[in-house]
Design a protein around this motif. Structure first.
Motif, PDB file in Angstrom:
ATOM      1  N   PRO A 223      16.671  43.202  31.962  1.00  0.00           N
ATOM      2  CA  PRO A 223      16.196  43.653  33.282  1.00  0.00           C
ATOM      3  C   PRO A 223      16.211  42.495  34.264  1.00  0.00           C
ATOM      4  O   PRO A 223      16.421  41.337  33.883  1.00  0.00           O
ATOM      5  N   ARG A 224      15.986  42.790  35.501  1.00  0.00           N
ATOM      6  CA  ARG A 224      15.830  41.712  36.474  1.00  0.00           C
ATOM      7  C   ARG A 224      14.592  40.890  36.130  1.00  0.00           C
ATOM      8  O   ARG A 224      13.574  41.431  35.721  1.00  0.00           O
ATOM      9  N   GLY A 225      14.728  39.589  36.328  1.00  0.00           N
ATOM     10  CA  GLY A 225      13.624  38.697  35.986  1.00  0.00           C
ATOM     11  C   GLY A 225      13.008  38.063  37.209  1.00  0.00           C
ATOM     12  O   GLY A 225      12.790  38.728  38.232  1.00  0.00           O
ATOM     13  N   VAL A 226      12.758  36.745  37.124  1.00  0.00           N
ATOM     14  CA  VAL A 226      12.116  36.002  38.207  1.00  0.00           C
ATOM     15  C   VAL A 226      12.920  36.161  39.493  1.00  0.00           C
ATOM     16  O   VAL A 226      14.142  36.027  39.508  1.00  0.00           O
ATOM     17  N   GLY A 227      12.219  36.478  40.589  1.00  0.00           N
ATOM     18  CA  GLY A 227      12.874  36.624  41.879  1.00  0.00           C
ATOM     19  C   GLY A 227      13.727  37.868  42.010  1.00  0.00           C
ATOM     20  O   GLY A 227      14.531  37.967  42.942  1.00  0.00           O
ATOM     21  N   GLY A 228      13.566  38.810  41.079  1.00  0.00           N
ATOM     22  CA  GLY A 228      14.363  40.026  41.134  1.00  0.00           C
ATOM     23  C   GLY A 228      15.821  39.797  40.768  1.00  0.00           C
ATOM     24  O   GLY A 228      16.690  40.618  41.092  1.00  0.00           O
ATOM     25  N   GLU A 229      16.110  38.685  40.083  1.00  0.00           N
ATOM     26  CA  GLU A 229      17.483  38.335  39.727  1.00  0.00           C
ATOM     27  C   GLU A 229      17.706  38.456  38.226  1.00  0.00           C
ATOM     28  O   GLU A 229      16.759  38.442  37.432  1.00  0.00           O
ATOM     29  N   TYR A 230      18.974  38.556  37.849  1.00  0.00           N
ATOM     30  CA  TYR A 230      19.354  38.592  36.440  1.00  0.00           C
ATOM     31  C   TYR A 230      19.524  37.154  35.951  1.00  0.00           C
ATOM     32  O   TYR A 230      20.428  36.439  36.376  1.00  0.00           O
ATOM     33  N   GLN A 231      18.622  36.737  35.071  1.00  0.00           N
ATOM     34  CA  GLN A 231      18.560  35.349  34.655  1.00  0.00           C
ATOM     35  C   GLN A 231      19.416  35.108  33.409  1.00  0.00           C
ATOM     36  O   GLN A 231      19.285  35.806  32.401  1.00  0.00           O
ATOM     37  N   LEU A 232      20.278  34.109  33.471  1.00  0.00           N
ATOM     38  CA  LEU A 232      21.086  33.756  32.311  1.00  0.00           C
ATOM     39  C   LEU A 232      20.203  33.352  31.134  1.00  0.00           C
ATOM     40  O   LEU A 232      20.522  33.639  29.972  1.00  0.00           O
ATOM     41  N   THR A 233      19.075  32.698  31.427  1.00  0.00           N
ATOM     42  CA  THR A 233      18.142  32.305  30.369  1.00  0.00           C
ATOM     43  C   THR A 233      17.695  33.510  29.552  1.00  0.00           C
ATOM     44  O   THR A 233      17.633  33.460  28.311  1.00  0.00           O
ATOM     45  N   ASP A 234      17.378  34.622  30.213  1.00  0.00           N
ATOM     46  CA  ASP A 234      16.941  35.823  29.497  1.00  0.00           C
ATOM     47  C   ASP A 234      18.037  36.347  28.592  1.00  0.00           C
ATOM     48  O   ASP A 234      17.774  36.791  27.456  1.00  0.00           O
ATOM     49  N   ALA A 235      19.279  36.318  29.061  1.00  0.00           N
ATOM     50  CA  ALA A 235      20.399  36.802  28.254  1.00  0.00           C
ATOM     51  C   ALA A 235      20.644  35.893  27.051  1.00  0.00           C
ATOM     52  O   ALA A 235      20.942  36.368  25.946  1.00  0.00           O
ATOM     53  N   ILE A 236      20.518  34.584  27.246  1.00  0.00           N
ATOM     54  CA  ILE A 236      20.711  33.649  26.130  1.00  0.00           C
ATOM     55  C   ILE A 236      19.620  33.839  25.089  1.00  0.00           C
ATOM     56  O   ILE A 236      19.879  33.790  23.879  1.00  0.00           O
ATOM     57  N   ASN A 237      18.393  34.060  25.525  1.00  0.00           N
ATOM     58  CA  ASN A 237      17.316  34.312  24.568  1.00  0.00           C
ATOM     59  C   ASN A 237      17.563  35.594  23.774  1.00  0.00           C
ATOM     60  O   ASN A 237      17.298  35.649  22.566  1.00  0.00           O
ATOM     61  N   LEU A 238      18.076  36.619  24.440  1.00  0.00           N
ATOM     62  CA  LEU A 238      18.416  37.853  23.725  1.00  0.00           C
ATOM     63  C   LEU A 238      19.537  37.594  22.729  1.00  0.00           C
ATOM     64  O   LEU A 238      19.495  38.068  21.585  1.00  0.00           O
ATOM     65  N   LEU A 239      20.543  36.827  23.137  1.00  0.00           N
ATOM     66  CA  LEU A 239      21.640  36.485  22.235  1.00  0.00           C
ATOM     67  C   LEU A 239      21.128  35.705  21.027  1.00  0.00           C
ATOM     68  O   LEU A 239      21.553  35.951  19.890  1.00  0.00           O
ATOM     69  N   ALA A 240      20.186  34.780  21.259  1.00  0.00           N
ATOM     70  CA  ALA A 240      19.636  33.969  20.170  1.00  0.00           C
ATOM     71  C   ALA A 240      18.853  34.807  19.165  1.00  0.00           C
ATOM     72  O   ALA A 240      18.719  34.416  18.001  1.00  0.00           O
ATOM     73  N   SER A 241      18.344  35.958  19.605  1.00  0.00           N
ATOM     74  CA  SER A 241      17.625  36.853  18.676  1.00  0.00           C
ATOM     75  C   SER A 241      18.592  37.656  17.803  1.00  0.00           C
ATOM     76  O   SER A 241      18.175  38.247  16.812  1.00  0.00           O
ATOM     77  N   ARG A 242      19.885  37.653  18.180  1.00  0.00           N
ATOM     78  CA  ARG A 242      20.879  38.450  17.459  1.00  0.00           C
ATOM     79  C   ARG A 242      21.886  37.604  16.689  1.00  0.00           C
ATOM     80  O   ARG A 242      22.501  38.077  15.735  1.00  0.00           O
ATOM     81  N   ASP A 243      22.071  36.380  17.120  1.00  0.00           N
ATOM     82  CA  ASP A 243      23.099  35.529  16.538  1.00  0.00           C
ATOM     83  C   ASP A 243      22.646  34.080  16.663  1.00  0.00           C
ATOM     84  O   ASP A 243      21.728  33.769  17.421  1.00  0.00           O
ATOM     85  N   LYS A 244      23.298  33.206  15.927  1.00  0.00           N
ATOM     86  CA  LYS A 244      22.960  31.790  16.019  1.00  0.00           C
ATOM     87  C   LYS A 244      23.430  31.232  17.359  1.00  0.00           C
ATOM     88  O   LYS A 244      24.568  31.452  17.768  1.00  0.00           O
ATOM     89  N   VAL A 245      22.534  30.512  18.011  1.00  0.00           N
ATOM     90  CA  VAL A 245      22.855  29.781  19.230  1.00  0.00           C
ATOM     91  C   VAL A 245      22.400  28.346  19.007  1.00  0.00           C
ATOM     92  O   VAL A 245      21.316  28.101  18.478  1.00  0.00           O
ATOM     93  N   PHE A 246      23.236  27.408  19.401  1.00  0.00           N
ATOM     94  CA  PHE A 246      22.933  26.004  19.184  1.00  0.00           C
ATOM     95  C   PHE A 246      22.727  25.282  20.519  1.00  0.00           C
ATOM     96  O   PHE A 246      23.197  25.728  21.568  1.00  0.00           O
ATOM     97  N   ALA A 247      21.994  24.184  20.452  1.00  0.00           N
ATOM     98  CA  ALA A 247      21.859  23.272  21.588  1.00  0.00           C
ATOM     99  C   ALA A 247      22.364  21.917  21.136  1.00  0.00           C
ATOM    100  O   ALA A 247      22.235  21.553  19.957  1.00  0.00           O
TER     101      ALA A 247
END
Length: 295
Positions: A223-247
């Motif tokens: 959904p839209r996040g902070v400021g009514g915008e679609y945040q890449l951070t939210d999408a990356i967190n969702l991806l990390a819940s489904r697959d391995k994500v590295f830093a």
């Protein structure tokens, strides 16, 4: 699998650089004699990127034009024996395939990345934020691409260490270091601008990503996040819940050119690091210190 595509969002209005950005895209403002966007594109080129997607908006046409051929100027330089200048602008126009897509509404970084979905297709791709310039012997994007390949072609977030007191300025990653690599983490989550007392680490995300194409499903779902915008951070967190994500803690010096202070800092630093301009900048600094009585 080698990373061959990259997305560079350039649709922002650049309000911190008004009035210049009333007519000139912020990305085309030069550091010395080279537009800021040039550094981001050369990072992509030197990382093996072959196809570059600019996510643009109205008034950004000069960015695409800059990376196109200018045959009239080339002929002028050739006729006047300016071989060095001719080589420079020919290289700009032939180095990489450039595609532009429009972000018709300013709905956040996540939305901007999603605008490039039809060009990226099923590929894993890089994201380079042009406000953040990184000087390094090995381009940051290449560093992250190598980590992605070593981890089975997974998503990798570039991070850097920041003072604990400054975590509120950045997205901060939480995760566990890999047993065989003390610069890479299995990322659990990314927290946007946490208070120093609440930050899980001091590893900040300054705008370099390798993302698998599964990120587009996540961008469609959030959904839209902070400021009514679609945040890449939210999408990356969702991806990390489904697959391995590295830093990965990259090697290099980062310069934030998204504000006047950072832009001035980058200008001085870049001048001092270049043999052609180092003495000029040193003399200017010494003269101004004497003129204004700075101690």
């Amino acid at each position: 699998m080698n990373i061959r595509k990259a997305v560079i969002p350039v649709a922002g209005k650049g309000t911190r650089f008004l009035p210049a950005t009333k007519q000139i895209p912020k990305e085309m403002i030069p550091i010395i004699n080279i537009p800021m966007i040039h550094y981001s594109v050369m990072e992509a080129v030197n990382s093996g990127i072959e196809q570059l997607v600019f996510v643009t908006s109205t008034g950004k046409e000069s960015i695409e034009n800059y990376f196109d051929r200018n045959l009239e100027l080339e002929r002028f330089l050739e006729q006047n024996g300016k071989e060095k200048e001719l080589e420079l602008i020919q290289k700009i126009g032939t180095t990489i395939e450039v595609i532009t897509v429009r972000q018709k509404e300013q709905l956040g970084l996540g939305h901007a990345i999603n605008c490039a979905k039809h060009v990226i297709g099923d590929d894993t791709f890089a994201v380079i934020l042009g406000d953040d310039l990184v000087r390094s012997e090995e381009p940051v994007t290449r560093q992250l691409a190598e980590v992605s390949k070593a981890q089975g072609n997974k998503s990798v977030i570039g991070v850097m260490e920041v003072p604990n007191k400054d975590t509120f300025r950045y997205g901060i990653v939480d995760g566990e270091f890999l047993a065989d690599d003390k610069k890479s983490l299995h990322m659990k989550a990314m927290i946007e601008k946490p208070k120093p007392s609440e930050a899980p680490t001091n590893l900040a995300t300054p705008g370099r990503y390798i993302l698998t194409n599964e990120i587009f499903d996540c961008l469609d779902e959030i959904p839209r996040g902070v400021g009514g915008e679609y945040q890449l951070t939210d999408a990356i967190n969702l991806l990390a819940s489904r697959d391995k994500v590295f830093a990965h803690i990259f090697n290099g010096d980062r310069f934030d050119t998204g504000n006047i202070e950072g832009y001035l800092n980058a200008t001085v630093e870049f001048a001092l690091r270049d043999e052609a301009t180092r003495d000029i900048m040193m003399n200017i600094i010494k003269e101004k210190i004497g003129t204004y009585g700075i101690k």
